[in-house]
Design a protein around this motif. Sequence first.
Motif, PDB file in Angstrom:
ATOM      1  N   ASN A 504    -109.034  33.443  -0.750  1.00  0.00           N
ATOM      2  CA  ASN A 504    -109.812  33.872   0.405  1.00  0.00           C
ATOM      3  C   ASN A 504    -108.901  34.397   1.324  1.00  0.00           C
ATOM      4  O   ASN A 504    -107.830  33.426   1.752  1.00  0.00           O
ATOM      5  CB  ASN A 504    -110.798  32.856   0.823  1.00  0.00           C
ATOM      6  N   ARG A 505    -108.612  35.609   1.704  1.00  0.00           N
ATOM      7  CA  ARG A 505    -107.829  35.527   2.886  1.00  0.00           C
ATOM      8  C   ARG A 505    -108.548  35.797   4.455  1.00  0.00           C
ATOM      9  O   ARG A 505    -107.376  35.688   5.174  1.00  0.00           O
ATOM     10  CB  ARG A 505    -106.827  37.014   2.619  1.00  0.00           C
ATOM     11  N   THR A 506    -109.410  36.042   4.383  1.00  0.00           N
ATOM     12  CA  THR A 506    -110.087  36.090   5.713  1.00  0.00           C
ATOM     13  C   THR A 506    -111.298  35.560   6.132  1.00  0.00           C
ATOM     14  O   THR A 506    -111.820  35.486   7.184  1.00  0.00           O
ATOM     15  CB  THR A 506    -110.515  37.773   5.981  1.00  0.00           C
ATOM     16  N   GLY A 507    -112.006  35.047   5.048  1.00  0.00           N
ATOM     17  CA  GLY A 507    -113.577  34.338   5.372  1.00  0.00           C
ATOM     18  C   GLY A 507    -113.538  33.269   6.244  1.00  0.00           C
ATOM     19  O   GLY A 507    -112.643  32.250   6.098  1.00  0.00           O
ATOM     20  N   GLU A 508    -114.609  33.020   6.876  1.00  0.00           N
ATOM     21  CA  GLU A 508    -114.852  31.823   7.687  1.00  0.00           C
ATOM     22  C   GLU A 508    -115.895  30.898   6.685  1.00  0.00           C
ATOM     23  O   GLU A 508    -116.415  31.129   5.858  1.00  0.00           O
ATOM     24  CB  GLU A 508    -115.768  32.008   9.059  1.00  0.00           C
ATOM     25  N   ALA A 509    -115.670  29.553   7.073  1.00  0.00           N
ATOM     26  CA  ALA A 509    -116.561  28.340   6.296  1.00  0.00           C
ATOM     27  C   ALA A 509    -117.884  28.448   7.099  1.00  0.00           C
ATOM     28  O   ALA A 509    -118.122  28.541   8.291  1.00  0.00           O
ATOM     29  CB  ALA A 509    -115.815  27.264   6.526  1.00  0.00           C
ATOM     30  N   ALA A 553    -115.654  15.225   9.402  1.00  0.00           N
ATOM     31  CA  ALA A 553    -114.919  16.215   8.626  1.00  0.00           C
ATOM     32  C   ALA A 553    -115.566  17.598   8.480  1.00  0.00           C
ATOM     33  O   ALA A 553    -115.061  18.438   8.661  1.00  0.00           O
ATOM     34  CB  ALA A 553    -114.728  15.714   7.189  1.00  0.00           C
ATOM     35  N   ALA A 554    -116.916  17.530   8.503  1.00  0.00           N
ATOM     36  CA  ALA A 554    -117.552  18.969   8.179  1.00  0.00           C
ATOM     37  C   ALA A 554    -117.718  19.691   9.656  1.00  0.00           C
ATOM     38  O   ALA A 554    -117.268  20.712   9.674  1.00  0.00           O
ATOM     39  CB  ALA A 554    -119.272  18.592   7.959  1.00  0.00           C
ATOM     40  N   PRO A 555    -117.868  18.919  10.952  1.00  0.00           N
ATOM     41  CA  PRO A 555    -117.843  20.038  12.002  1.00  0.00           C
ATOM     42  C   PRO A 555    -116.324  20.164  12.345  1.00  0.00           C
ATOM     43  O   PRO A 555    -116.237  21.459  12.849  1.00  0.00           O
ATOM     44  CB  PRO A 555    -118.369  19.065  12.954  1.00  0.00           C
ATOM     45  N   THR A 556    -115.403  19.339  11.948  1.00  0.00           N
ATOM     46  CA  THR A 556    -114.097  19.883  12.111  1.00  0.00           C
ATOM     47  C   THR A 556    -113.608  20.993  11.374  1.00  0.00           C
ATOM     48  O   THR A 556    -113.211  22.048  11.635  1.00  0.00           O
ATOM     49  CB  THR A 556    -113.116  18.582  11.813  1.00  0.00           C
ATOM     50  N   HIS A 557    -114.158  21.039   9.942  1.00  0.00           N
ATOM     51  CA  HIS A 557    -113.852  22.214   8.942  1.00  0.00           C
ATOM     52  C   HIS A 557    -114.431  23.353   9.513  1.00  0.00           C
ATOM     53  O   HIS A 557    -113.779  24.270   9.458  1.00  0.00           O
ATOM     54  CB  HIS A 557    -114.859  21.590   7.935  1.00  0.00           C
ATOM     55  N   VAL A 558    -115.716  23.321  10.051  1.00  0.00           N
ATOM     56  CA  VAL A 558    -116.417  24.516  10.543  1.00  0.00           C
ATOM     57  C   VAL A 558    -115.537  24.950  11.632  1.00  0.00           C
ATOM     58  O   VAL A 558    -115.283  26.313  12.001  1.00  0.00           O
ATOM     59  CB  VAL A 558    -117.820  24.311  10.811  1.00  0.00           C
ATOM     60  N   LEU A 559    -115.332  24.267  12.612  1.00  0.00           N
ATOM     61  CA  LEU A 559    -114.813  24.414  13.854  1.00  0.00           C
ATOM     62  C   LEU A 559    -113.375  25.299  13.642  1.00  0.00           C
ATOM     63  O   LEU A 559    -112.982  26.333  14.152  1.00  0.00           O
ATOM     64  CB  LEU A 559    -114.460  23.509  14.753  1.00  0.00           C
ATOM     65  N   LEU A 560    -112.615  24.817  12.755  1.00  0.00           N
ATOM     66  CA  LEU A 560    -111.092  25.308  12.522  1.00  0.00           C
ATOM     67  C   LEU A 560    -111.261  26.582  11.666  1.00  0.00           C
ATOM     68  O   LEU A 560    -110.297  27.226  11.639  1.00  0.00           O
ATOM     69  CB  LEU A 560    -110.344  24.105  11.623  1.00  0.00           C
ATOM     70  N   SER A 561    -112.380  26.818  10.938  1.00  0.00           N
ATOM     71  CA  SER A 561    -112.542  28.108  10.342  1.00  0.00           C
ATOM     72  C   SER A 561    -112.795  29.268  11.113  1.00  0.00           C
ATOM     73  O   SER A 561    -112.890  30.407  10.647  1.00  0.00           O
ATOM     74  CB  SER A 561    -113.577  27.899   9.140  1.00  0.00           C
ATOM     75  N   ARG A 562    -113.375  29.029  12.242  1.00  0.00           N
ATOM     76  CA  ARG A 562    -113.739  30.104  13.287  1.00  0.00           C
ATOM     77  C   ARG A 562    -112.581  30.795  13.923  1.00  0.00           C
ATOM     78  O   ARG A 562    -111.580  30.279  14.158  1.00  0.00           O
ATOM     79  CB  ARG A 562    -114.577  29.465  14.613  1.00  0.00           C
ATOM     80  N   THR A 563    -112.677  32.066  14.141  1.00  0.00           N
ATOM     81  CA  THR A 563    -111.710  33.104  14.834  1.00  0.00           C
ATOM     82  C   THR A 563    -112.035  33.063  16.389  1.00  0.00           C
ATOM     83  O   THR A 563    -110.767  33.237  17.002  1.00  0.00           O
ATOM     84  CB  THR A 563    -111.708  34.474  14.272  1.00  0.00           C
ATOM     85  N   GLY A 564    -112.907  32.576  16.852  1.00  0.00           N
ATOM     86  CA  GLY A 564    -113.140  32.774  18.122  1.00  0.00           C
ATOM     87  C   GLY A 564    -112.395  31.716  19.071  1.00  0.00           C
ATOM     88  O   GLY A 564    -111.744  31.917  19.680  1.00  0.00           O
ATOM     89  N   PRO A 565    -112.242  30.315  18.592  1.00  0.00           N
ATOM     90  CA  PRO A 565    -111.296  29.531  19.209  1.00  0.00           C
ATOM     91  C   PRO A 565    -109.853  29.712  19.098  1.00  0.00           C
ATOM     92  O   PRO A 565    -109.005  29.707  19.948  1.00  0.00           O
ATOM     93  CB  PRO A 565    -111.679  27.916  18.549  1.00  0.00           C
ATOM     94  N   GLY A 566    -109.407  30.173  18.004  1.00  0.00           N
ATOM     95  CA  GLY A 566    -108.372  30.901  17.764  1.00  0.00           C
ATOM     96  C   GLY A 566    -107.731  32.019  18.708  1.00  0.00           C
ATOM     97  O   GLY A 566    -106.601  32.043  19.181  1.00  0.00           O
TER      98      GLY A 566
END
Length: 693
Positions: A504-509, A553-566
């Motif tokens: 996967n090159r682009t998808g969010e969790a 772990a789960a909320p960390t995982h979801v937050l890190l996968s988002r493009t908005g915070p980045g």
Amino acid sequence: MTERSPAWRRRALVRRWLMASFVFGQTLVAGYYLLWVLPYHGGTIVELGMLGLFAVLYAWIAVGFWTAVFGFVLRLTGGDRQSLLRRHPPEVLAQTPLQKTAVVLPVYHEPVHWTFSGLKAVFRDLERAGQLEHFEFYILSDSRDPEVWLEEQAAWRRLCRELDADGRLFYRRRTVNLNYKSGNVADFLRRWGRRCRYMVVLDADSLLSGKTLVRMVQLMEREPRVGILQTNPAIINGRTLFARLQQFANRLYSPLFATGLAAIQMGDAAFWGHNAILRTDAFMKHCGLRKLRGRGLFGGPILSHDFVEAAYMGRAGFEVWLEPGLSQSFEESPPTLADELSRDARWARGNLQHLAIMLFEPGLRFAHRMAFMNGIMSYLASPLWLAFLVLTTIEAVQMTLLPIDYFPEGHQGLIPLWPEWRPEWALGLAVSTLMLLFLPKFLAVADQLIRGSARGFGGAVRMLASVLLEIVISVLLAPVRMLTHSRHVIQALLNVTVRWAGQNRTGEATWRQALVTQLPGMVIGAGWSAFAFTLDPMFFFWSLPVAIPLVLAAPTHVLLSRTGPGTALRKRRLLVIPEEQEGLPLLDDAARFRSETGGGTSLGAVAEAVLNPVLNRLHCQLARPRGHHGRCRAPAELTGRFIKAGPDALSRQELCRLLQDRDCLARLHTQAWRAGPESWWGQRIQALGDGSR
């Protein structure tokens, strides 16, 4: 082949002994401290186990620490004088004639337009450098899904027309993909390897500037004993918060680690499988991979082939160099933690296989055996850390719930063994461990400040803030990686099959994905912490640095996968890298090409391959002539079902059987255009006509 230069080998030996002295000396001191921190001072089986595990883990992180320190000192003093680039003045390299070089791109179920656009950017950058005539490009596909490989073939043809690259840009797809990526490259070498003196291997996310490609070939021409020259790729194009953290850490910290690693390994470096140049004849002659002859994990094809190929090249007398000074070499990070850990499942299995090669393969250089050990420890460290935590918990239970044992198992003599605690020693040991983990990060900050290049990271204050943010996130991710890597190691040892698929090159969790993958760790973390709380308040507080990240772990995982915070952090110039501040024609081209439309239609690659007469002829030319005198070998029932109900009525294997046959593919084109207007194909033809208006 005779040794080229005993001088650099002597220097390498001195540097390695110096490194070993620092690592083992520091580990002995830390082990002594732990021995006196433990209540029975190593007088029990549990404490001896803790001491052994601690020594291995401490030495492991000490290697990384001293590698970074070596790199910092060398960069502070102007770089390593023994590096390949320092041997040859720029004006001498510029006068070195080039030889024909193959740029090889193996792909497997990658996003087609995105991947081919990156290769197009590399092609254009070489064109700008004025050295295109010395290079040929090869796309080597192992894709199995007809929707993917038909799109690859159509995209390759469009790319040839856009770049005027007929006779310079080639495409080949294997119908039987044996031995994964290494088998794909080996198939290319058997067919076309002798066309080119050198071969540059790319990954689907690789980008190499024309300037760097030219300089790599010139160095190989000047250094005939070098079999592999590896660059140090920088991570770019991070969009999610996770990817941006990875690219910032890589871009800021890796110059120190790469410089130190290159200085220690010298001509016995490792090959990382991509963004490197290889001497084709030597690689073909000496780097063929046999299947492992053992059982389970240690049988079958070698999954992580790159370290093995470097070791074989060294065994043949050739040198393998890592050259951090070769800039403008890029790759990308997985966008989410789940994608990184999924990739690690394959890497863990492949690296553990190296244990058999490290121990039993004859003739390998000691430095390459240590490179194998380094790769093995990248994953074995996690179950060792987990085992250390388990033994620590057992020790806490024994000290809290059981009566004091003055004559524990393993203790001899008539004098009782009194348990005692030294909290000040424990604090010193904890501080030294934190120093090993985090001081290299601040050395990297100091390196950029000394060089006056902090502006590329957002300025001194923002760079420091980004480092602190990266440290917090890395602390949160460390226990999650520990549990997952431990599972990967156990699965590998039990010979559980791993899935080899495109990344996967682009998808969010999604939250569902995060909960499914992280729930076991969350339960373990919460349960362990609750048990520690009932056992002893001090042990509870000691458990929190591991337990809290697992629970979150789960909320960390979801937050890190988002493009908005980045994106928000980038706007505030946090977690930025110099390439984002300054720009580079190669990267600008890649971004522009990838933002353009891919040139396909909404029909899908299979339907377009059947209906579009131009594409149908192309695919027929690339297909194998399996029939005789225009007769399709596939059963009539199969072709009838395909014409009546469309591609979805067939399995992937059935579609491949039809579409890989030149005669079947041509016949399907005729039958589809003759289908009635109410049929599946008739409706697609109608949609095609409406779209053209």
